[in-house]
Design an enzyme around this catalytic site. Structure first.
Site, short mmCIF file in Angstrom:
data_model
loop_
_atom_site.label_atom_id
_atom_site.label_comp_id
_atom_site.label_asym_id
_atom_site.label_seq_id
_atom_site.Cartn_x
_atom_site.Cartn_y
_atom_site.Cartn_z
N GLU A 1 -6.18 -5.10 10.25
CA GLU A 1 -5.28 -3.80 10.68
C GLU A 1 -5.69 -3.36 11.80
OE1 GLU A 1 -3.02 -2.74 6.92
OE2 GLU A 1 -4.92 -1.36 6.74
N GLY B 1 1.42 2.41 10.78
CA GLY B 1 2.23 3.14 10.79
C GLY B 1 2.90 3.99 12.18
N ASN C 1 0.89 -1.19 0.01
CA ASN C 1 -0.05 0.01 -0.17
C ASN C 1 0.87 1.11 0.05
OD1 ASN C 1 -1.83 1.98 0.28
ND2 ASN C 1 -2.60 1.28 2.42
N TRP C 2 0.99 1.79 -1.14
CA TRP C 2 1.88 3.04 -1.26
C TRP C 2 1.43 4.38 -0.92
CZ3 TRP C 2 3.83 1.35 -6.91
CH2 TRP C 2 4.66 0.09 -6.75
N LYS C 3 -0.11 4.29 -0.36
CA LYS C 3 -0.57 5.22 -0.18
C LYS C 3 -0.22 6.76 -0.95
CE LYS C 3 -0.56 3.41 4.61
NZ LYS C 3 -0.67 3.41 6.20
N GLY D 1 2.23 -1.25 4.74
CA GLY D 1 2.49 0.41 4.25
C GLY D 1 3.72 0.85 4.17
N GLY D 2 4.40 1.49 5.17
CA GLY D 2 5.77 2.02 5.19
C GLY D 2 6.90 1.03 4.75
N SER E 1 2.56 -1.99 10.71
CA SER E 1 3.94 -2.13 10.93
C SER E 1 4.74 -3.35 10.80
CB SER E 1 4.09 -1.80 12.61
OG SER E 1 3.66 -0.20 12.77
N GLU F 1 -7.50 4.92 7.17
CA GLU F 1 -7.24 6.09 6.82
C GLU F 1 -8.47 6.96 6.11
OE1 GLU F 1 -3.50 5.53 5.21
OE2 GLU F 1 -2.88 4.96 7.18
N HIS G 1 -10.18 1.22 4.11
CA HIS G 1 -8.79 1.20 5.14
C HIS G 1 -9.17 2.20 5.97
CE1 HIS G 1 -4.64 2.77 6.01
NE2 HIS G 1 -4.30 1.36 5.61
P1 PGA Z 1 1.96 0.46 7.99
O1 PGA Z 1 0.45 0.48 7.10
O2 PGA Z 1 2.65 -0.79 7.53
O3 PGA Z 1 2.97 1.49 7.54
O4 PGA Z 1 1.70 0.34 9.32
C1 PGA Z 1 -0.16 -0.38 6.81
C2 PGA Z 1 -1.52 -0.03 6.07
O5 PGA Z 1 -1.70 1.12 6.30
O6 PGA Z 1 -2.08 -0.49 5.19
#
Ligand code: PGA
Length: 235
Positions: free
Chosen positions: A152, A158, A10-12, A215-216, A194, A90, A88
């Protein structure tokens, strides 16, 4: 038949990471394992044309209309988008998407043959007050068709504070128990929050964890490669 593992990047709201389009890029499809990238809308088509398996980070259930800034599931279908993230945390937080909105998105995607990756998970307060299972049960209501689930926990996204693999396994088993039995056996349940190259193997050792939504660490090609390699090893 074991469930095929799925590792999703997930490159956001970030551009594709360096080297994403190289021949040996870790973001490319491989055999025995599904690797899927979720770029921003502006990069989606480029990634698909380059041969990556790509999905959208969100989509609206309505086919078209006066929804400035939004993209419909129908529009995603056109260029061949295979997956879409639904709900998601976010999106739930910054765009106030409700469980009802998310269920409608997932249903619209499914009807078009796009695989919904349904994101669910409790907040820190919900976990501390003993309401984590209640929360995910609510988030799964109205989902009566096949999806990929991404568990999640919001407090792990994050933050660098991933869930403990045993606690994640407990929740994955609970989620699976909520699905009809045949569907439960087939459904892939990913962990997200994470995940990195150091903790990936610990999660993958758990029987109900079928991959990750990363994500990250997905923005770091070396870290993502190590996660994909860990998932490619099957006992
Ligand atoms: P993260 O994000 O790996 O940076 O915690 C995961 C996500 O939001 O899907």
């Amino acid at each position: 038949m074991p469930r095929t593992r799925l590792i999703a990047a997930n490159w956001k709201m970030n551009p594709p990471p360096a080297g994403w389009n190289e021949a040996d890029s870790p973001y490319r499809p491989r055999t025995g394992l599904d690797v899927v990238v979720f770029p921003s809308f502006v990069d989606l088509d480029t990634c698909m044309k380059a041969g990556l398996t790509a999905g959208a980070q969100c989509g609206r259930s309505e086919e078209k209309g006066a929804f400035t800034g939004d993209v419909s599931m129908r529009m995603l279908k056109g260029p061949g988008c295979r997956y879409v993230l639904c709900g998601h945390s976010e999106r739930r937080k910054f765009h106030r998407e409700t469980d009802g909105d998310v269920a409608a998105q997932a249903a619209a995607a499914f009807a078009l043959g796009i695989t919904p990756v349904l994101c669910i998970g409790e907040s820190a307060e919900e976990r501390e007050s003993g309401n984590a299972q209640k929360k995910v049960r609510e988030q799964l209501q109205n989902i009566s068709f096949p999806v990929v689930i991404a568990y999640e926990p919001v407090w792990a996204i994050g933050t660098g504070k991933s869930a403990d693999p045993k606690n994640a396994q407990e929740m994955h088993a609970f989620i699976r128990s909520l699905l009809a039995s045949a569907e439960g056996k087939r459904t892939r349940i990913l962990y997200g929050g994470s995940v990195n190259e150091k903790n990936a193997a610990g999660f993958l050792a758990e029987p109900d964890i079928d991959g990750f939504l990363v994500g990250g660490a997905s923005l770091d090609p070396a870290a993502f490669r190590a996660i994909v390699e860990a998932a490619a090893q099957r006992p």
